[in-house]
Motif scaffolding. Structure first.
Motif, PDB file in Angstrom:
ATOM      1  N   ARG A 144       0.824  -1.207   0.000  1.00 37.90           N
ATOM      2  CA  ARG A 144       0.000   0.000   0.000  1.00 37.90           C
ATOM      3  C   ARG A 144       0.866   1.269   0.000  1.00 37.90           C
ATOM      4  NH1 ARG A 144      -5.285   0.551   0.731  1.00 37.90           N
ATOM      5  NH2 ARG A 144      -5.482  -1.681   1.020  1.00 37.90           N
ATOM      6  N   ILE A 170      -5.349   9.327  -6.530  1.00 37.59           N
ATOM      7  CA  ILE A 170      -5.589  10.116  -5.316  1.00 37.59           C
ATOM      8  C   ILE A 170      -5.875   9.188  -4.139  1.00 37.59           C
ATOM      9  CG2 ILE A 170      -7.129  11.785  -4.217  1.00 37.59           C
ATOM     10  CD1 ILE A 170      -7.635  12.909  -7.073  1.00 37.59           C
ATOM     11  N   ARG A 171      -6.718   8.198  -4.382  1.00 40.61           N
ATOM     12  CA  ARG A 171      -7.020   7.213  -3.333  1.00 40.61           C
ATOM     13  C   ARG A 171      -5.751   6.506  -2.872  1.00 40.61           C
ATOM     14  NH1 ARG A 171     -11.861   5.115  -1.804  1.00 40.61           N
ATOM     15  NH2 ARG A 171     -11.004   3.103  -1.257  1.00 40.61           N
ATOM     16  N   LEU A 183      -3.471   8.697  -0.791  1.00 41.57           N
ATOM     17  CA  LEU A 183      -3.946   8.900   0.583  1.00 41.57           C
ATOM     18  C   LEU A 183      -3.835   7.641   1.430  1.00 41.57           C
ATOM     19  CD1 LEU A 183      -7.235  10.959   0.057  1.00 41.57           C
ATOM     20  CD2 LEU A 183      -5.158  11.746   1.224  1.00 41.57           C
ATOM     21  N   LEU A 184      -4.143   6.488   0.819  1.00 37.96           N
ATOM     22  CA  LEU A 184      -4.336   5.282   1.635  1.00 37.96           C
ATOM     23  C   LEU A 184      -3.041   4.750   2.221  1.00 37.96           C
ATOM     24  CD1 LEU A 184      -7.180   3.345  -0.121  1.00 37.96           C
ATOM     25  CD2 LEU A 184      -7.136   5.564   0.940  1.00 37.96           C
ATOM     26  N   GLY A 185      -1.962   4.764   1.434  1.00 39.47           N
ATOM     27  CA  GLY A 185      -0.713   4.188   1.924  1.00 39.47           C
ATOM     28  C   GLY A 185       0.208   5.274   2.442  1.00 39.47           C
ATOM     29  N   ASP A 186      -0.330   6.152   3.244  1.00 44.84           N
ATOM     30  CA  ASP A 186       0.402   7.369   3.593  1.00 44.84           C
ATOM     31  C   ASP A 186       0.167   7.705   5.058  1.00 44.84           C
ATOM     32  OD1 ASP A 186       1.817   9.767   3.151  1.00 44.84           O
ATOM     33  OD2 ASP A 186      -0.026  10.853   2.731  1.00 44.84           O
ATOM     34  N   PRO A 187       0.682   6.833   5.948  1.00 45.91           N
ATOM     35  CA  PRO A 187       0.346   7.023   7.363  1.00 45.91           C
ATOM     36  C   PRO A 187       0.764   8.377   7.925  1.00 45.91           C
ATOM     37  CG  PRO A 187       2.014   5.289   7.072  1.00 45.91           C
ATOM     38  CD  PRO A 187       1.522   5.652   5.714  1.00 45.91           C
ATOM     39  N   ALA A 234       0.292  12.944   0.736  1.00 41.17           N
ATOM     40  CA  ALA A 234      -0.826  13.853   0.508  1.00 41.17           C
ATOM     41  C   ALA A 234      -0.311  15.286   0.451  1.00 41.17           C
ATOM     42  CB  ALA A 234      -1.872  13.695   1.612  1.00 41.17           C
ATOM     43  N   GLY A 235       0.593  15.630   1.356  1.00 40.56           N
ATOM     44  CA  GLY A 235       1.180  16.970   1.339  1.00 40.56           C
ATOM     45  C   GLY A 235       1.931  17.239   0.052  1.00 40.56           C
ATOM     46  N   SER A 283      -0.507  18.159  -2.661  1.00 40.26           N
ATOM     47  CA  SER A 283      -0.965  19.535  -2.491  1.00 40.26           C
ATOM     48  C   SER A 283       0.122  20.519  -2.922  1.00 40.26           C
ATOM     49  CB  SER A 283      -1.354  19.744  -1.029  1.00 40.26           C
ATOM     50  OG  SER A 283      -1.896  21.022  -0.841  1.00 40.26           O
ATOM     51  N   MET A 316     -11.033  18.781  -5.261  1.00 39.09           N
ATOM     52  CA  MET A 316     -10.585  17.554  -4.610  1.00 39.09           C
ATOM     53  C   MET A 316     -11.651  17.017  -3.648  1.00 39.09           C
ATOM     54  SD  MET A 316      -7.677  16.739  -5.886  1.00 39.09           S
ATOM     55  CE  MET A 316      -6.545  15.870  -4.801  1.00 39.09           C
ATOM     56  N   LEU A 334     -13.468  13.241  -4.043  1.00 40.98           N
ATOM     57  CA  LEU A 334     -13.473  12.220  -2.991  1.00 40.98           C
ATOM     58  C   LEU A 334     -14.851  11.989  -2.368  1.00 40.98           C
ATOM     59  CD1 LEU A 334     -10.142  13.166  -1.196  1.00 40.98           C
ATOM     60  CD2 LEU A 334     -10.614  10.987  -2.319  1.00 40.98           C
ATOM     61  N   PHE A 335     -15.644  13.060  -2.205  1.00 41.31           N
ATOM     62  CA  PHE A 335     -16.844  12.940  -1.375  1.00 41.31           C
ATOM     63  C   PHE A 335     -18.157  13.207  -2.092  1.00 41.31           C
ATOM     64  CE2 PHE A 335     -13.503  13.985   1.714  1.00 41.31           C
ATOM     65  CZ  PHE A 335     -13.763  13.085   2.728  1.00 41.31           C
ATOM     66  N   ARG A 343     -10.286   9.057   7.295  1.00 40.67           N
ATOM     67  CA  ARG A 343      -9.439   8.105   6.555  1.00 40.67           C
ATOM     68  C   ARG A 343     -10.128   6.752   6.422  1.00 40.67           C
ATOM     69  NH1 ARG A 343      -4.054   8.437   5.360  1.00 40.67           N
ATOM     70  NH2 ARG A 343      -3.729   6.204   5.482  1.00 40.67           N
ATOM     71  N   TYR A 383     -10.305  19.403   2.658  1.00 41.38           N
ATOM     72  CA  TYR A 383      -9.080  19.329   1.853  1.00 41.38           C
ATOM     73  C   TYR A 383      -7.852  19.495   2.741  1.00 41.38           C
ATOM     74  CZ  TYR A 383      -5.451  20.399  -1.527  1.00 41.38           C
ATOM     75  OH  TYR A 383      -4.281  20.383  -2.239  1.00 41.38           O
ATOM     76  N   PHE A 431      -4.935  16.929   3.072  1.00 38.38           N
ATOM     77  CA  PHE A 431      -3.772  17.209   2.215  1.00 38.38           C
ATOM     78  C   PHE A 431      -2.838  18.305   2.721  1.00 38.38           C
ATOM     79  CE2 PHE A 431      -6.922  15.455  -0.741  1.00 38.38           C
ATOM     80  CZ  PHE A 431      -6.167  14.571  -1.468  1.00 38.38           C
TER      81      PHE A 431
END
Lengths: 188, 188
Positions: free
Chosen positions: A60, A107-108, A111-115, A120-121, A124, A160, A164-165, B108, B161, B165
């Motif tokens: 991930r 994007i998913r 985010l997902l494999g990014d503890p 994500a930063g 951005s 964004m 996502l939402f 998350r 966001y 991010f």
């Protein structure tokens, strides 16, 4: 994606990263995303699975790094002569890329494999860097311009968020309306 | 979260859902999130693991459903006499909840175990419903008000966001500024 990974761009570390990323992209195209495993990627990349586990933790996190790499813009946005034209074109392309099925998947993954939130930063920051280029051009032309965080809040964030939402209605007209509104607010 | 799961709120299906959700919340508190497994949750809930797999697919999808349930607002927002006061208070609380460590974890979880996007859509609908209540009150008072999608774009989206991010600077002052700007745009 730790800074350490980037420390020696010409070294073994960079070669491993490049071959593993390439292996992921090739295997995604060949066998599909759901069939990916660390041993399969390692075999294709010519490294041991433990090299991947040591460096990325798990599949991930590796997929998150690959996704961020794919979300990196290829080039500075084109100069179209005015902030309005530049930002409209940039926002339309941003919606087009992010709302596409591959864009949503990246994007998913990012985010997902990014503890720790660093990937994500990074996503951005890519957007902020592109917007900075447009705003610097506007300043050089003597145009009024919002600051970069305002463009993030008023254009990048709604796009964004909706990817996502709340995915309905994400199209070029929506992108243009967001840009017209943020530039209208500055003009007043 | 499929509609089907909600079909018979008093039936066996609803009882299974309630006991499994409770088991997840209790075990998260007792053994921690990373130690959760489907067999552990099943044992605590008094159901078989296959009941969980059949209904939720896997642990990640179960955690997504639990997260959405936790993100559901408890009550309609308080009436503070004006749209400005109502929306300021709502936005401050929204930032407070979403930017907190549990809020970030639920967002998350809600996104990650949600292959079809229905849980993310549910989170967005919760926010839209709360804002609708505030806007209906404003209309009843004869106040000028933006529409709900504009409040989503201008207040909810930048907050979410930044939670995901770009987390720096997410505080009550930021929430108030977003609200002042969206209401100022309507006032003009």
């Amino acid at each position: 994606m730790s800074r350490r990974q980037m420390a020696r761009p010409g070294g073994r570390s960079a070669r491993v990263q490049a071959s593993v990323h390439t292996a992921v992209r090739e295997l995604e195209a060949e066998v599909g995303r759901d069939a990916l495993t660390v041993p399969l990627v390692a075999q294709r990349a010519g490294v041991t699975p433990s090299t991947i586990y040591r460096r990325w933790g798990d599949l991930r996190e590796l997929l998150s790094d690959v996704a961020v790499e794919r979300l990196r813009p290829d080039a500075a946005p084109q100069d179209r002569g005015s902030l309005s034209a530049d930002l409209m074109a940039w926002a339309e392309q941003f919606v087009d890329e992010m709302a596409s099925p591959p864009g949503r998947a990246y994007i998913r993954d990012a985010l997902l494999g990014d503890p720790d939130g660093s990937n994500a930063g990074q996503c951005s920051d890519y957007a902020a860097e592109q917007i900075d280029v447009l705003l610097a051009r506007a300043a050089a032309r003597g145009e009024n311009a919002p600051d970069v965080e305002t463009v993030i809040d008023r254009v990048v964030a709604p796009v964004m968020y909706r990817v996502l939402f709340r995915p309905a209605g994400l199209d070029a007209a929506y992108a243009r309306r967001l840009v017209a509104e943020v530039l209208g607010a500055v003009g007043r």
